[in-house]
Design an enzyme around this catalytic site. Sequence first.
Site, PDB file in Angstrom:
ATOM      1  N   THR A 100       0.075  18.078  -9.031  1.00  0.00           N
ATOM      2  CA  THR A 100       0.858  18.195 -10.217  1.00  0.00           C
ATOM      3  C   THR A 100       1.792  16.937 -10.649  1.00  0.00           C
ATOM      4  O   THR A 100       2.420  16.847 -11.678  1.00  0.00           O
ATOM      5  CB  THR A 100       1.378  19.533 -10.834  1.00  0.00           C
ATOM      6  OG1 THR A 100       2.386  19.816  -9.852  1.00  0.00           O
ATOM      7  CG2 THR A 100       0.296  20.546 -10.812  1.00  0.00           C
ATOM      8  N   GLY A 101       2.185  16.408  -9.321  1.00  0.00           N
ATOM      9  CA  GLY A 101       3.019  15.309  -9.395  1.00  0.00           C
ATOM     10  C   GLY A 101       2.461  14.191 -10.151  1.00  0.00           C
ATOM     11  O   GLY A 101       1.269  13.858 -10.381  1.00  0.00           O
ATOM     12  N   LYS A 102       3.319  13.049 -10.226  1.00  0.00           N
ATOM     13  CA  LYS A 102       3.098  11.809 -10.885  1.00  0.00           C
ATOM     14  C   LYS A 102       1.883  11.108 -10.631  1.00  0.00           C
ATOM     15  O   LYS A 102       0.912  10.736 -11.158  1.00  0.00           O
ATOM     16  CB  LYS A 102       4.267  11.015 -10.948  1.00  0.00           C
ATOM     17  CG  LYS A 102       3.787   9.694 -11.936  1.00  0.00           C
ATOM     18  CD  LYS A 102       5.242   8.873 -11.998  1.00  0.00           C
ATOM     19  CE  LYS A 102       4.711   7.490 -12.703  1.00  0.00           C
ATOM     20  NZ  LYS A 102       6.017   6.537 -12.672  1.00  0.00           N
ATOM     21  N   LYS A 131       3.105  26.251  -9.015  1.00  0.00           N
ATOM     22  CA  LYS A 131       2.565  26.343 -10.042  1.00  0.00           C
ATOM     23  C   LYS A 131       1.192  27.074  -9.931  1.00  0.00           C
ATOM     24  O   LYS A 131       0.371  26.817 -10.713  1.00  0.00           O
ATOM     25  CB  LYS A 131       2.417  25.112 -10.649  1.00  0.00           C
ATOM     26  CG  LYS A 131       3.695  24.434 -10.961  1.00  0.00           C
ATOM     27  CD  LYS A 131       3.266  22.959 -11.693  1.00  0.00           C
ATOM     28  CE  LYS A 131       4.804  22.206 -12.026  1.00  0.00           C
ATOM     29  NZ  LYS A 131       4.690  21.156 -12.433  1.00  0.00           N
ATOM     30  N   THR A 145       0.009   9.074   1.627  1.00  0.00           N
ATOM     31  CA  THR A 145       1.296   9.024   1.704  1.00  0.00           C
ATOM     32  C   THR A 145       1.876   7.743   2.465  1.00  0.00           C
ATOM     33  O   THR A 145       1.454   7.687   3.694  1.00  0.00           O
ATOM     34  CB  THR A 145       2.092  10.178   1.843  1.00  0.00           C
ATOM     35  OG1 THR A 145       1.615  11.139   1.092  1.00  0.00           O
ATOM     36  CG2 THR A 145       3.525  10.018   1.673  1.00  0.00           C
ATOM     37  N   GLU A 146       2.707   6.824   1.917  1.00  0.00           N
ATOM     38  CA  GLU A 146       3.288   5.931   2.629  1.00  0.00           C
ATOM     39  C   GLU A 146       4.713   6.268   3.181  1.00  0.00           C
ATOM     40  O   GLU A 146       5.542   7.001   2.407  1.00  0.00           O
ATOM     41  CB  GLU A 146       3.467   4.485   1.885  1.00  0.00           C
ATOM     42  CG  GLU A 146       3.990   3.320   2.859  1.00  0.00           C
ATOM     43  CD  GLU A 146       4.079   1.934   2.100  1.00  0.00           C
ATOM     44  OE1 GLU A 146       4.551   1.123   2.481  1.00  0.00           O
ATOM     45  OE2 GLU A 146       3.525   2.076   0.679  1.00  0.00           O
ATOM     46  N   TYR A 164     -10.302  -4.115  -0.457  1.00  0.00           N
ATOM     47  CA  TYR A 164     -10.668  -4.235  -1.780  1.00  0.00           C
ATOM     48  C   TYR A 164     -11.240  -5.622  -1.767  1.00  0.00           C
ATOM     49  O   TYR A 164     -12.271  -6.103  -2.627  1.00  0.00           O
ATOM     50  CB  TYR A 164      -9.569  -4.289  -2.962  1.00  0.00           C
ATOM     51  CG  TYR A 164      -8.472  -3.097  -2.951  1.00  0.00           C
ATOM     52  CD1 TYR A 164      -9.142  -1.893  -2.293  1.00  0.00           C
ATOM     53  CD2 TYR A 164      -7.104  -3.126  -3.081  1.00  0.00           C
ATOM     54  CE1 TYR A 164      -8.361  -0.526  -2.409  1.00  0.00           C
ATOM     55  CE2 TYR A 164      -6.562  -2.080  -3.177  1.00  0.00           C
ATOM     56  CZ  TYR A 164      -7.046  -0.825  -2.775  1.00  0.00           C
ATOM     57  OH  TYR A 164      -6.334   0.162  -2.541  1.00  0.00           O
ATOM     58  N   HIS A 178       2.849  -3.487   7.777  1.00  0.00           N
ATOM     59  CA  HIS A 178       2.695  -2.050   8.005  1.00  0.00           C
ATOM     60  C   HIS A 178       3.726  -1.888   9.320  1.00  0.00           C
ATOM     61  O   HIS A 178       4.045  -2.609  10.177  1.00  0.00           O
ATOM     62  CB  HIS A 178       1.218  -1.790   8.685  1.00  0.00           C
ATOM     63  CG  HIS A 178       0.164  -1.845   7.402  1.00  0.00           C
ATOM     64  ND1 HIS A 178      -1.019  -2.448   7.504  1.00  0.00           N
ATOM     65  CD2 HIS A 178       0.495  -1.499   6.181  1.00  0.00           C
ATOM     66  CE1 HIS A 178      -1.653  -2.353   6.242  1.00  0.00           C
ATOM     67  NE2 HIS A 178      -0.827  -1.729   5.738  1.00  0.00           N
TER      68      HIS A 178
END
Length: 328
Positions: free
Chosen positions: A46-48, A72, A126-127, A189, A281
Site C-alpha cells: 500500500t506504499g507509494k 491494513k 529496495t536500494e 534494459y 553500486h
Amino acid sequence: MAASMRALLKVRDGFVAGVRCNSQYNKTRGNLKLNGDSRVICQGFTGKQGTFHSQQALEYGTKLVGGISPKKGGTQHLGLPVFASVAEAKKATDPHATVIYVPPPGAAAAIIEALEAEIPLIVCITEGVPQHDMVKVKHALISQSKSRLVGPNCPGIIAPEQCKIGIMPGHIHKRGKIGVVSRSGTLTYEAVHQTTEVGLGQTLCVGIGGDPFNGTDFIDCLEVFLKDPETKGIILIGEIGGVAEEKAADYLTEYNSGIKAKPVVSFIAGVSAPPGRRMGHAGAIISGGKGGANDKIAALEKAGVIVTRSPAKMGHELFKEMKRLELV
C-alpha cells in the site's frame, strides 16, 4: 570508508565461497523460473512504490494475488486483498513469489519474514539495505532449501509477456530465446531493447543487483539458462568489484563447452574506474588488487565468451554469433 568497504568485501567473498559449496541453497535455483501462472504477492503493497509498481505489474498481466501491509490487514487495495503478514497471505493465496518494496530499515526483516513463510521466490527491489542486515539474511539463506532471493537493490525478474516482478519497463521486452543476467539495472534494459530490436527476444531476464551481499549471482542464473531448452543464447552484464564474473567464467568453462555450447556475450562496466573508489553500486569497487574490469574480461574471453567493449553492441554481437551457429 574505503577500509570498511574492503572489510565488507572480504566478508562477502567468504559468503560467496560458502554459498557455492552449499548444496542446500543451490537447490532453489529452479525457483527463478516464471510463467504466466506464477502467483505473486507484494510486501509494502500500500506504499507509494508498492502501489505504483503493482499497478504496472497488473497492467502487464502478472498474476498479482494480494499484498502485505501489517496495519491494513483485512482491507482491499487495487482490488486485491491486503494481509497483515506474509504467512497469512501464503495461506490464502499460495504464491510462487513475493516482491518487496519496503524502505531500507525494514527490508531485511521483510526478506526474513518471506523466508520463514517459505515463499519460493523472494525479489527485493529496495536500494540502500544496510549491509550488516544483509549479512544476517545471508546466514538465513544458506541454511535452507525452500526460498530463493533475488536482490536487493535490483530491478527484479521478468519472463517476457508472462510475468513481471519488479520495476523494469515491460514494453521493451519480447518473448524469445535469450537469457539475460546483469548486475546493472539500466544496462539490463539496454540488452533487452537490443535483443528485442534484432528479433531475438528473451526467455528470462534477471537483475541480480549490485550490492556486495545479494541472494542470486551469475552462476545461479547461468545454470537455469543452460538447462532451459528455450534459451538459445545468453547475455551476461558485469561490472567492477568482487570476483563474480571470474567465477562465472570458470563455470562456463566447465559446463558450456563443446559442440552444444550456447553462445554468451558479455559487457563489463567500469574499465576506466580507479582502484579503491566505489562506482555507483556498493559492490562496484576494485579492492586488494581484485575486481578490475580487465581481469574479468580476460577470464570471460578465456571461457569462450564474446566480450564487447561497447554496451551498444551486445544485441548485435549475439545475433551475429547465433547466425554463425545457425541458431537464427
